[in-house]
Motif scaffolding. Structure first.
Motif, mmCIF file in Angstrom:
data_model
loop_
_atom_site.group_PDB
_atom_site.id
_atom_site.type_symbol
_atom_site.label_atom_id
_atom_site.label_comp_id
_atom_site.label_asym_id
_atom_site.label_seq_id
_atom_site.Cartn_x
_atom_site.Cartn_y
_atom_site.Cartn_z
ATOM 1 N N VAL A 123 0.837 -1.197 0.000
ATOM 2 C CA VAL A 123 0.000 0.000 0.000
ATOM 3 C C VAL A 123 0.875 1.252 0.000
ATOM 4 C CG1 VAL A 123 -1.694 1.332 1.318
ATOM 5 C CG2 VAL A 123 -1.945 -1.139 1.110
ATOM 6 N N ARG A 124 1.996 1.211 0.725
ATOM 7 C CA ARG A 124 2.906 2.355 0.737
ATOM 8 C C ARG A 124 3.420 2.653 -0.678
ATOM 9 N NH1 ARG A 124 6.548 0.586 4.073
ATOM 10 N NH2 ARG A 124 5.570 1.461 5.931
ATOM 11 N N LEU A 125 3.720 1.606 -1.436
ATOM 12 C CA LEU A 125 4.188 1.799 -2.810
ATOM 13 C C LEU A 125 3.108 2.455 -3.665
ATOM 14 C CD1 LEU A 125 6.066 -1.559 -3.545
ATOM 15 C CD2 LEU A 125 7.058 0.637 -2.891
ATOM 16 N N VAL A 126 1.868 1.988 -3.510
ATOM 17 C CA VAL A 126 0.757 2.538 -4.294
ATOM 18 C C VAL A 126 0.510 3.998 -3.930
ATOM 19 C CG1 VAL A 126 -1.736 2.397 -4.688
ATOM 20 C CG2 VAL A 126 -0.363 0.313 -4.631
ATOM 21 N N VAL A 127 0.514 4.313 -2.650
ATOM 22 C CA VAL A 127 0.236 5.671 -2.189
ATOM 23 C C VAL A 127 1.286 6.663 -2.680
ATOM 24 C CG1 VAL A 127 0.151 7.148 -0.137
ATOM 25 C CG2 VAL A 127 -1.077 4.964 -0.156
ATOM 26 N N ARG A 129 3.404 6.301 -5.237
ATOM 27 C CA ARG A 129 3.730 6.249 -6.655
ATOM 28 C C ARG A 129 3.185 7.489 -7.356
ATOM 29 N NH1 ARG A 129 1.595 1.013 -9.142
ATOM 30 N NH2 ARG A 129 -0.391 2.074 -8.719
ATOM 31 N N ASP A 130 4.037 8.127 -8.103
ATOM 32 C CA ASP A 130 3.668 9.333 -8.868
ATOM 33 C C ASP A 130 3.206 10.494 -7.988
ATOM 34 O OD1 ASP A 130 4.167 7.838 -11.193
ATOM 35 O OD2 ASP A 130 2.100 7.106 -11.240
ATOM 36 N N HIS A 131 3.685 10.536 -6.748
ATOM 37 C CA HIS A 131 3.357 11.664 -5.862
ATOM 38 C C HIS A 131 4.656 12.271 -5.319
ATOM 39 C CE1 HIS A 131 -0.645 9.785 -5.888
ATOM 40 N NE2 HIS A 131 -1.093 10.984 -5.546
ATOM 41 N N ASP A 132 4.735 13.583 -5.348
ATOM 42 C CA ASP A 132 5.939 14.266 -4.855
ATOM 43 C C ASP A 132 6.009 14.250 -3.331
ATOM 44 O OD1 ASP A 132 6.662 14.846 -7.466
ATOM 45 O OD2 ASP A 132 5.599 16.767 -7.459
ATOM 46 N N GLU A 133 4.865 14.314 -2.677
ATOM 47 C CA GLU A 133 4.824 14.367 -1.221
ATOM 48 C C GLU A 133 4.767 12.953 -0.646
ATOM 49 O OE1 GLU A 133 2.051 16.257 2.366
ATOM 50 O OE2 GLU A 133 1.543 16.583 0.254
ATOM 51 N N TYR A 134 5.829 12.536 0.057
ATOM 52 C CA TYR A 134 5.902 11.173 0.593
ATOM 53 C C TYR A 134 4.997 11.012 1.811
ATOM 54 C CZ TYR A 134 7.793 6.761 2.302
ATOM 55 O OH TYR A 134 7.920 5.458 2.731
ATOM 56 N N LYS A 135 4.285 9.889 1.853
ATOM 57 C CA LYS A 135 3.404 9.587 2.969
ATOM 58 C C LYS A 135 3.868 8.328 3.695
ATOM 59 C CE LYS A 135 0.227 12.801 2.548
ATOM 60 N NZ LYS A 135 -0.040 13.791 3.619
ATOM 61 N N HIS A 136 3.930 8.414 5.024
ATOM 62 C CA HIS A 136 4.185 7.237 5.838
ATOM 63 C C HIS A 136 2.861 6.499 6.019
ATOM 64 C CE1 HIS A 136 8.220 8.563 6.797
ATOM 65 N NE2 HIS A 136 7.748 9.748 7.162
ATOM 66 N N VAL A 137 2.847 5.236 5.677
ATOM 67 C CA VAL A 137 1.612 4.453 5.733
ATOM 68 C C VAL A 137 1.672 3.471 6.896
ATOM 69 C CG1 VAL A 137 0.146 2.792 4.532
ATOM 70 C CG2 VAL A 137 1.267 4.637 3.251
ATOM 71 N N SER A 138 0.632 3.464 7.711
ATOM 72 C CA SER A 138 0.536 2.506 8.812
ATOM 73 C C SER A 138 -0.829 1.827 8.751
ATOM 74 C CB SER A 138 0.730 3.210 10.165
ATOM 75 O OG SER A 138 -0.210 4.244 10.326
ATOM 76 N N ILE A 139 -0.831 0.498 8.804
ATOM 77 C CA ILE A 139 -2.074 -0.268 8.714
ATOM 78 C C ILE A 139 -2.253 -1.098 9.974
ATOM 79 C CG2 ILE A 139 -3.357 -1.997 7.424
ATOM 80 C CD1 ILE A 139 -1.945 -1.203 4.934
ATOM 81 N N ASN A 140 -3.442 -1.034 10.524
ATOM 82 C CA ASN A 140 -3.785 -1.813 11.705
ATOM 83 C C ASN A 140 -5.046 -2.609 11.408
ATOM 84 O OD1 ASN A 140 -3.675 -2.841 14.268
ATOM 85 N ND2 ASN A 140 -4.298 -0.960 15.297
ATOM 86 N N VAL A 141 -5.158 -3.787 11.990
ATOM 87 C CA VAL A 141 -6.361 -4.596 11.835
ATOM 88 C C VAL A 141 -6.845 -4.977 13.231
ATOM 89 C CG1 VAL A 141 -4.934 -6.659 11.494
ATOM 90 C CG2 VAL A 141 -7.351 -6.716 10.876
ATOM 91 N N GLY A 142 -8.124 -4.658 13.503
ATOM 92 C CA GLY A 142 -8.603 -4.864 14.868
ATOM 93 C C GLY A 142 -7.770 -4.014 15.805
ATOM 94 N N ASN A 143 -7.294 -4.584 16.875
ATOM 95 C CA ASN A 143 -6.363 -3.889 17.776
ATOM 96 C C ASN A 143 -5.061 -4.670 17.891
ATOM 97 O OD1 ASN A 143 -7.378 -6.052 19.182
ATOM 98 N ND2 ASN A 143 -7.651 -4.967 21.107
ATOM 99 N N TYR A 144 -4.669 -5.297 16.775
ATOM 100 C CA TYR A 144 -3.460 -6.131 16.776
ATOM 101 C C TYR A 144 -2.221 -5.327 17.150
ATOM 102 C CZ TYR A 144 0.684 -8.482 15.025
ATOM 103 O OH TYR A 144 1.942 -9.016 14.923
#
Length: 272
Positions: A123-127, A129-144
């Motif tokens: 998901v980080r790669l997709v977010v 891709r082709d964007h100048d502003e880098y985003k840190h991606v964090s994914i959580n499921v439930g409360n894992y």
């Protein structure tokens, strides 16, 4: 991207009105209408004939959140999860994603969170891709993530106590950058001990040691077993417990505090 619909009617005008109504484009959208087929009258008013057919469309830039949700949904469907709820929140440079999928958490998390980390990496790669502003991606499921963090903090405190008491280094199992940062952060809060990382790639692990000049609380007997609950060391046989480790390196080691909230999967030799 392009959103399009086709409309039919007895006349081109009627077909166009139906197509635009179904397209439901935003007011500021530049809708284009193409006539695909002109209407044809029936022969003798009874045979043949066909309605008018038009294509109505407009171009739009897909919202980042919509794209992320669609991408994750496809991944979940391939994992056999048909129903899920995905929420995305943007906080500055961070994109925080939460997945709810009933009781199917196990297949999304994977062994020690490996599947979840892999999804986060993709998901980080997709977010970004082709964007100048880098985003840190964090994914959580439930409360894992919260449960895992609590477990790691308990692990760090427990082993820091052993190091402080017996003076012997403790080597933890290999962990990803996110988990190692939790260990390092927890150890920083404990007086008399410090931590550093050793190894590389998937075998990188945290070592907990006494700080320079600090003496073990038991007087420095090396952790001999003088009763139940102590470390084992057979004289002559050199049978040590699983927590023995080499002394900390003479130079200040690099630690694992950089990166996004939940760590990331990196190419070989790219970690600290």
């Amino acid at each position: 991207m392009i959103k399009e619909v086709f409309g039919t009617g007895e006349t081109v005008v009627e077909a166009t009105e139906k197509a635009k109504a179904e397209l439901n484009a935003p007011e500021d959208a530049d809708v284009v209408v193409e006539v695909v087929e002109q209407p044809k009258k029936k022969t003798l008013g009874l045979f043949g004939g066909s309605p008018a057919k038009v294509r109505a469309y407009y171009e739009y830039e897909e919202d980042k959140f919509t794209k992320v949700k669609a991408y994750i949904t496809v991944i979940l469907e391939n994992l056999g999860i048909e129903e899920s709820e995905i929420t995305v929140k943007e906080e500055g440079e961070d994109l925080r994603i939460s997945i709810s999928c009933g009781d199917d958490y196990g297949s999304v998390i994977g062994r020690r969170g490996e599947t979840l980390d892999a999804i986060q990496y993709l998901v980080r790669l997709v977010v970004n891709r082709d964007h100048d502003e880098y985003k840190h991606v964090s994914i959580n499921v439930g409360n894992y993530r919260e449960k895992r963090e609590a477990t790691l903090r308990t692990l760090a405190k427990k082993n820091a106590s052993k190091v402080r008491k017996y003076g012997r280094n403790v080597v933890l199992e290999p962990m990803n950058p996110y988990e190692r940062r939790i260990i390092h952060t927890t150890i920083q809060e404990i007086e008399g001990v410090t931590s550093h990382s050793v190894g590389s790639d998937d075998d990188r692990k945290v070592v907990i040691t006494l700080e320079d000049g600090v003496k073990p609380l038991n007087g420095g007997n090396g952790g001999y077993n003088k009763g139940r609950g102590g470390y084992n060391k057979k004289r002559g046989g050199k049978s040590y417990d699983n927590y023995s480790a080499p002394a900390a390196p003479s130079r200040e080691p690099r630690k694992d505090f950089s990166g996004s909230l939940y760590g990331k999967i990196e190419a070989p030799k790219s970690e600290d």
